[in-house]
Design an enzyme around this catalytic site. Sequence first.
Site: not given
Ligand code: PAF
Length: 301
Positions: A11, A9, A121, A184, A202, A30
């Site tokens: 990433l 996808g 990404a 994380k 974000n 895909r």
């Molecule tokens: O899922 C995501 O989008 C990423 O892991 C993060 C760290 C929240 C940044 O967009």
Amino acid sequence: MEIVVFGAGSLGSLVGGLLAGTHDVTLVGRSAHMRAIEADGLTVGGAVETTVRPRTTTDSEGLSGDVVLVTVKAGDTATAAEALSTGSFNTVCSLQNGFTEETLVAELSVPVLAGTVTYGARLREPGHVDCTGRGTVTLGPYTEDSAADDAAAAERAAAVGEAFRAADIETDVRENMAKQRWEKLAVNAAINPVTALARVENGAVCEEPLWPVARRAARETAAVARASGVDLSDDTAVEAVRTVAASTAANRSSMLQDVDAGRVTEIEAINGAVVERGAQYGVDVPTNRLLTALVNGSKPR
Ligand code: PAF
């Protein structure tokens, strides 16, 4: 190194695209995206610009390579693990959100590494991925126990880290990922549902009125981590949220993108995992419970 990227996808395509300049890369994804790459190559745009020609396939069975990077959505991990068990690899490395390594370990008999990626990404169209921000890859042996010592997994982590660095990807190899995984999880538990529910980028989670919610989600996650034996302080978890939200301020989180596209979200593997482990260790996590219910109960857009 022969590298299979399972789940090309956004990433997966970016990481695979960066690695393909130096290594023998196969993308599994895909059909429209794979067909476009076969025809014209994979174009990486944005912060990194290159066009590469990795191998492609839509067939997930019987694959082989030195390492497989798992980049499917967390909810697809069990299906991925089953398909990967029909192939042959020396090492498996998850670069996914949420706690997915347990599922890979249960199905596969090779060392499993956990990895985190702070690159941004975005899949622009079939055959074209944008790098919306350079970052770092952190990887190491997966273990729940920060004192565990697995020499074989450490050796594989060093080799995979070297392969990433050879492709000009800044990579940090850790002895184990126990603390990093929880840190994380705290970042994702704070940023992903808040951005998905409030429909913001974000950076907005660090501002009023969202910051107190995000901060509580991160603190609760740290409390569960500590109850499980991982030494993650509230301050470290909260600082990690602030750092990632600031460095990806203009990005739309993966959960916001999923909600917008009407896809299943990763809420169960992120906040749901905090709730589940909170219950296991007797730690109350009301903010994570609320965020999980709100995302699960939202109408598809
Ligand atoms: O899922 C995501 O989008 C990423 O892991 C993060 C760290 C929240 C940044 O967009």
